[in-house]
Scaffold this motif. Sequence first.
Motif, PDB file in Angstrom:
ATOM      1  N   TRP A 428       0.853  -1.194   0.000  1.00  0.00           N
ATOM      2  CA  TRP A 428       0.000   0.000   0.000  1.00  0.00           C
ATOM      3  C   TRP A 428       0.881   1.233   0.000  1.00  0.00           C
ATOM      4  CZ3 TRP A 428      -5.202  -1.367  -0.083  1.00  0.00           C
ATOM      5  CH2 TRP A 428      -5.451  -2.730   0.196  1.00  0.00           C
ATOM      6  N   TYR A 429       0.580   2.153  -0.931  1.00  0.00           N
ATOM      7  CA  TYR A 429       1.417   3.322  -1.135  1.00  0.00           C
ATOM      8  C   TYR A 429       0.656   4.580  -0.771  1.00  0.00           C
ATOM      9  CZ  TYR A 429       3.837  -0.041  -4.131  1.00  0.00           C
ATOM     10  OH  TYR A 429       4.471  -1.151  -4.614  1.00  0.00           O
ATOM     11  N   ASP A 430       1.410   5.576  -0.268  1.00  0.00           N
ATOM     12  CA  ASP A 430       0.772   6.885  -0.133  1.00  0.00           C
ATOM     13  C   ASP A 430       1.219   7.732  -1.323  1.00  0.00           C
ATOM     14  OD1 ASP A 430       3.312   7.765   0.325  1.00  0.00           O
ATOM     15  OD2 ASP A 430       2.936   8.556   2.333  1.00  0.00           O
ATOM     16  N   ALA A 431       0.779   8.957  -1.358  1.00  0.00           N
ATOM     17  CA  ALA A 431       1.020   9.810  -2.519  1.00  0.00           C
ATOM     18  C   ALA A 431       2.506  10.054  -2.738  1.00  0.00           C
ATOM     19  CB  ALA A 431       0.281  11.146  -2.360  1.00  0.00           C
ATOM     20  N   GLU A 439      -1.912  -7.353   5.072  1.00  0.00           N
ATOM     21  CA  GLU A 439      -2.981  -8.202   4.543  1.00  0.00           C
ATOM     22  C   GLU A 439      -4.120  -7.402   3.916  1.00  0.00           C
ATOM     23  OE1 GLU A 439      -1.387  -8.913   7.275  1.00  0.00           O
ATOM     24  OE2 GLU A 439      -1.096 -11.093   7.451  1.00  0.00           O
ATOM     25  N   ASN A 440      -4.411  -6.230   4.520  1.00  0.00           N
ATOM     26  CA  ASN A 440      -5.512  -5.433   3.973  1.00  0.00           C
ATOM     27  C   ASN A 440      -5.278  -3.948   4.261  1.00  0.00           C
ATOM     28  OD1 ASN A 440      -6.370  -4.932   6.711  1.00  0.00           O
ATOM     29  ND2 ASN A 440      -7.213  -7.037   6.663  1.00  0.00           N
ATOM     30  N   GLU A 441      -6.177  -3.115   3.737  1.00  0.00           N
ATOM     31  CA  GLU A 441      -5.988  -1.677   3.812  1.00  0.00           C
ATOM     32  C   GLU A 441      -6.010  -1.178   5.257  1.00  0.00           C
ATOM     33  OE1 GLU A 441      -8.514   0.469   1.175  1.00  0.00           O
ATOM     34  OE2 GLU A 441      -7.562   2.396   1.610  1.00  0.00           O
ATOM     35  N   GLU A 442      -6.871  -1.777   6.044  1.00  0.00           N
ATOM     36  CA  GLU A 442      -7.002  -1.368   7.438  1.00  0.00           C
ATOM     37  C   GLU A 442      -5.670  -1.535   8.182  1.00  0.00           C
ATOM     38  OE1 GLU A 442      -9.807  -2.647  11.162  1.00  0.00           O
ATOM     39  OE2 GLU A 442     -10.358  -3.305   9.138  1.00  0.00           O
ATOM     40  N   GLU A 446      -2.847   1.200   9.811  1.00  0.00           N
ATOM     41  CA  GLU A 446      -2.235   1.102  11.145  1.00  0.00           C
ATOM     42  C   GLU A 446      -0.721   1.172  11.038  1.00  0.00           C
ATOM     43  OE1 GLU A 446      -3.347  -2.406  13.358  1.00  0.00           O
ATOM     44  OE2 GLU A 446      -5.463  -2.088  12.838  1.00  0.00           O
ATOM     45  N   MET A 447      -0.190   0.446  10.066  1.00  0.00           N
ATOM     46  CA  MET A 447       1.259   0.408   9.918  1.00  0.00           C
ATOM     47  C   MET A 447       1.821   1.761   9.515  1.00  0.00           C
ATOM     48  SD  MET A 447       1.871  -3.326   8.274  1.00  0.00           S
ATOM     49  CE  MET A 447       3.646  -3.190   8.252  1.00  0.00           C
ATOM     50  N   PHE A 448       1.057   2.460   8.683  1.00  0.00           N
ATOM     51  CA  PHE A 448       1.505   3.806   8.283  1.00  0.00           C
ATOM     52  C   PHE A 448       1.576   4.703   9.514  1.00  0.00           C
ATOM     53  CE2 PHE A 448       2.406   5.632   4.156  1.00  0.00           C
ATOM     54  CZ  PHE A 448       2.329   4.519   3.338  1.00  0.00           C
ATOM     55  N   ASN A 449       0.593   4.499  10.344  1.00  0.00           N
ATOM     56  CA  ASN A 449       0.537   5.274  11.583  1.00  0.00           C
ATOM     57  C   ASN A 449       1.775   4.984  12.439  1.00  0.00           C
ATOM     58  OD1 ASN A 449      -0.415   6.994  13.456  1.00  0.00           O
ATOM     59  ND2 ASN A 449      -2.321   5.880  13.870  1.00  0.00           N
ATOM     60  N   ILE A 450       2.100   3.714  12.555  1.00  0.00           N
ATOM     61  CA  ILE A 450       3.243   3.336  13.387  1.00  0.00           C
ATOM     62  C   ILE A 450       4.570   3.746  12.744  1.00  0.00           C
ATOM     63  CG2 ILE A 450       4.506   1.367  14.367  1.00  0.00           C
ATOM     64  CD1 ILE A 450       1.683  -0.074  14.405  1.00  0.00           C
ATOM     65  N   GLN A 451       4.703   3.399  11.452  1.00  0.00           N
ATOM     66  CA  GLN A 451       5.996   3.630  10.802  1.00  0.00           C
ATOM     67  C   GLN A 451       6.260   5.081  10.450  1.00  0.00           C
ATOM     68  OE1 GLN A 451       7.028   1.110   7.508  1.00  0.00           O
ATOM     69  NE2 GLN A 451       6.324  -0.710   8.573  1.00  0.00           N
ATOM     70  N   SER A 453       4.008   7.728  11.334  1.00  0.00           N
ATOM     71  CA  SER A 453       3.184   8.622  12.143  1.00  0.00           C
ATOM     72  C   SER A 453       2.165   9.388  11.320  1.00  0.00           C
ATOM     73  CB  SER A 453       4.060   9.634  12.903  1.00  0.00           C
ATOM     74  OG  SER A 453       5.025   8.962  13.648  1.00  0.00           O
ATOM     75  N   ILE A 454       1.548   8.684  10.383  1.00  0.00           N
ATOM     76  CA  ILE A 454       0.495   9.317   9.591  1.00  0.00           C
ATOM     77  C   ILE A 454      -0.798   8.598   9.906  1.00  0.00           C
ATOM     78  CG2 ILE A 454      -0.368   9.790   7.267  1.00  0.00           C
ATOM     79  CD1 ILE A 454       2.569   9.598   6.332  1.00  0.00           C
ATOM     80  N   SER A 455      -1.760   9.302  10.430  1.00  0.00           N
ATOM     81  CA  SER A 455      -3.021   8.627  10.718  1.00  0.00           C
ATOM     82  C   SER A 455      -3.966   8.803   9.539  1.00  0.00           C
ATOM     83  CB  SER A 455      -3.635   9.209  11.995  1.00  0.00           C
ATOM     84  OG  SER A 455      -3.846  10.587  11.823  1.00  0.00           O
ATOM     85  N   ASN A 456      -4.747   7.730   9.344  1.00  0.00           N
ATOM     86  CA  ASN A 456      -5.710   7.723   8.251  1.00  0.00           C
ATOM     87  C   ASN A 456      -5.112   8.177   6.910  1.00  0.00           C
ATOM     88  OD1 ASN A 456      -8.161   7.027   7.293  1.00  0.00           O
ATOM     89  ND2 ASN A 456      -9.095   9.041   7.689  1.00  0.00           N
ATOM     90  N   ALA A 457      -4.015   7.542   6.552  1.00  0.00           N
ATOM     91  CA  ALA A 457      -3.334   7.908   5.300  1.00  0.00           C
ATOM     92  C   ALA A 457      -4.209   7.547   4.106  1.00  0.00           C
ATOM     93  CB  ALA A 457      -2.001   7.168   5.213  1.00  0.00           C
ATOM     94  N   GLN A 458      -4.076   8.299   3.011  1.00  0.00           N
ATOM     95  CA  GLN A 458      -4.766   7.970   1.767  1.00  0.00           C
ATOM     96  C   GLN A 458      -3.891   6.952   1.028  1.00  0.00           C
ATOM     97  OE1 GLN A 458      -7.860   9.020   2.532  1.00  0.00           O
ATOM     98  NE2 GLN A 458      -8.023   9.206   0.315  1.00  0.00           N
TER      99      GLN A 458
END
Length: 908
Positions: A428-431, A439-442, A446-451, A453-458
């Motif tokens: 899953w990529y951000d912009a 396994e899935n987008e959800e 979470e991982m984006f948030n942890i790695q 520190s971006i919450s609710n990334a697009q």
Amino acid sequence: MELSKNFEPQEIEKKWYSHWMNSGYFKSVPDGREAYTIVMPPPNVTGVLHMGHCLNNTIQDILIRRARMQGKNACWVPGTDHASIATEAKVVAMLRERGITKSSLSREEFLKYAWEWKEKYGGIILEQLKKMGCSLDWDRTAFTMDPDYYKSVIEIFVRLHNDGIIYRGLRMVNWDPASKTALSDEEVIFKDVDSKLYYVTYPFADGSDGGITVATTRPETILGDVAICVNPIDERYISHIGKEVLVPIINRKIKIIGDEYVTADFGTGALKVTPAHDKNDNELGKKHNLRALNTLDEEGKFTLEELEDDLINDTIISYAGVDRFALRKKIALDIEAIGGLQKIEDYKSQVGTSERTGAVIESRLSLQWFMDMKKFIATNPDIAAAVADERIKFHPQKAKNTYAHWMDNIKDWCISRQLWWGQQIPAWYDAEGRFVVAENEEKAKEMFNIQFSISNAQLKQDEDCLDTWFSSWLWPMEVFKGISNPNNADINYYYPTTTLVTGQDIIFFWVARMVMAGYAFKQTQPFKDVYFTGMVRDKQGRKMSKQLGNSPDLLLLIDQYGADAVRFGIMIASPAGNDILFDEMALEQGRNFNNKMWNAVKLLKMWSLRTTEAGQRTTEARQRTTDDGQQATTEGELWSVDSGLWSALWFEARLNEAKLEVNDMLNQFKLSEALKVIYSLIWDDFCSWYLEWVKPGFEQPIEKAVYEKTVGFFSELMELLHPFMPFVTEEIYHLLEERKDDLCTHVYAAPVQANEKILGEGALLKNIISGLRDVRNKNQIKPKETIKVHIQTVEAAVYKSIESILTKQINAEAITYVNDAVSGTITTVIGKDKFYIETEQPLNVAGQKEDLEKELAHLKGFLVSVEKKLSNEKFVANAKPEVLAIEHKKKADAEEKIKIITDSLATL
RNA sequence: GGGAGUUUAGCUCAGUUGGUUUAGAGCAUCUGCCUUACAAGCAGAGGGUCACAGGUUCGACUCCUGUAACUCCCACCA
């Protein structure tokens, strides 16, 4: 019941297949018995049945049916493979016919069409397997894109990524311009082609005379050249290193560099360096810090996007969008026009082509997902060891070497494909291009948030999907939900599977990778034995192909000959690992075999039965002792009764002998040889010898005891043959007598040792019958004409038990025993006994003499060779005692026979 | 270029650790038979210097070396 003249397979096959299915015979659930598991190599959903499948699945069915009849819990799992490239290509072609281009569709729309296509055509091949009689557990039918299966593939990807084995990287990959996707090394097939070597001169940039000439097979890539490379020890060019030359047409200044990679004695000794379009050039480029200039797009057409704006001219603009092969000719012509082309030579080279589309592969720099195979294997030493130490046994063994060699030289596996039909890569990529694997987008969020520190990334999921083999390597596990639902009852019972039957061509694609997956994800081997089939070729040894039109329509063949005959034909000459030359004659042989058995049933059905006191008594006596020479009331009765029982004893021994032999062969996977033994047992021993021996005279009844024995033998023969030819055997099994059970699930009795003594007597009898028939033939004695036979033997007692059979088989009116030559007769010697044949025919003394002399000469020659051995002191000193004894016996036998023949010659 | 394998009857193949009556099947071929299960059949026969050349051994289709032909796998000398 009236039986048809010949065996008619069509209705009978339908009847039995549906009966077996309705009875649930192919269905398997775990129980207390030993499991015998085969997972079918899943054919492509796009596939239709061809000869390769026929061979492959016939073998599997033979193994699975035999296991079932051995009382094992046999489980054969069917299924199909989504086959991403092949299927996507078919769907794209189908859409094109309807005027829809793939690019006009969204991923979701495209997949909707693809699934529709799969539902419509995906099951055809499995239906066709039913026609062949394959005893698959249909309730277990699996597909590599079933929801659970899909999830398992993704889970494995994530796991391996977390372990640092899967990574993303920019690499030179094999690019298929036809399907516009990257391929793994295994999917590239090198082919010999006639190409041309173009000698092109690059003028010096400083305007001085001459230049440097390179030899290239690919002038179309010249515009992407960034250097010329020569070997630094090549005296011709030493002084040129460091100078600049101009690339023809584009006039880019490039340097002449030196590197040992270049071989001085190939071509001109100078190499043009194009890092964007050649693997070696790319390595060279990295080493010398050169740019990679891409001049071909994803379809293999010219693009000027990466070229320097100030160098572009009208000629170059005219190349835009031209296909690489047309471009090759065009550029060669244009270079020739400016005087840069020295010559063109014919040249044989190899080009890589796509295994699926056949398109010539381009090396292309591209961002893809890879699996670090060296690292992966290193964590599981069993992967290489299991095959080497034969925990996993390959048949034929030589495949072991191929496997070991590949393991030793393993390279990273490119697992991403630029396709939509398949498991979508769970990255899953951000912009900004940052990504996580989950396994899935959800979870990805979470991982984006942890790695980061971006919450609710697009987030956007990777567009690509995985190599088909990245899903099929889980097949033996996931058909039993071994990944999606670990430790369930099925996987614990059926895995590891027992035997895998597949083609050698996919040993790397599939077999090796299943072994890896087995050890990596389940800590065990996926199977115990691997039976490799060869390729089915036509009788001239050519591959079967659509272009040659030499690939027969299997369903048509089944229609013409019957499934049993097709199975027979494909199996009769196909040892493990050897290619088989397919010849329709073999199918005819199979059909004839069906008829032979069919007619034997008809024969049995014609007989009327009787029970005589003599027969009864002899039967009882036989049961007490297997010795011959039991007494009965009248001689005539004794013979007819006793010969039948003697024949039965003989056939029982022969059957036991053959059963052991067949068992032994099947254990060694010698399937075609086992079939040959059974064929000969039924045709020759049972039909030609045994049935003729017990067959009653015209309108005579047969002794009930003999009849019952015969039905029993026939049933056992059908049992033995059933795995190979299931339909005809099941039909005959039921025609022979009323049954409560079916042959399909009948369990074999344990084999017993054969009675050697009676086998010897049988061999003697056959020998004498053949010998005397030969005499009849040679002396042109008409079949209907009877003869009188006088036998001169020292062992008349041996002849007692076989005398009545002999009489019947050679159409003799009388047999007597004599001590001296009988004059006016035809003399022949069989074994050590002399036979005098009395006939109405005029005697052909010269002919007999000739025959005997021929035999005598042979024996004398033989005797000489034996004597030579025996008179050799070293032989006598060194040979093992039993060998010596054999030689002495040979000598004595030969001398005795020579004497007998010499005597006979003297009396003629 | 490297590696593996194959070579036995006209064709397709067996031939187990070297000795088992101077190599075995099936198919095809030839001869004779419409014999009351089967002519899609029955009976019988012919057919091989075991690729070639050496070697080891008392003895080689079998083991070793070399040669030739074919097959497959691996390796992108442009």
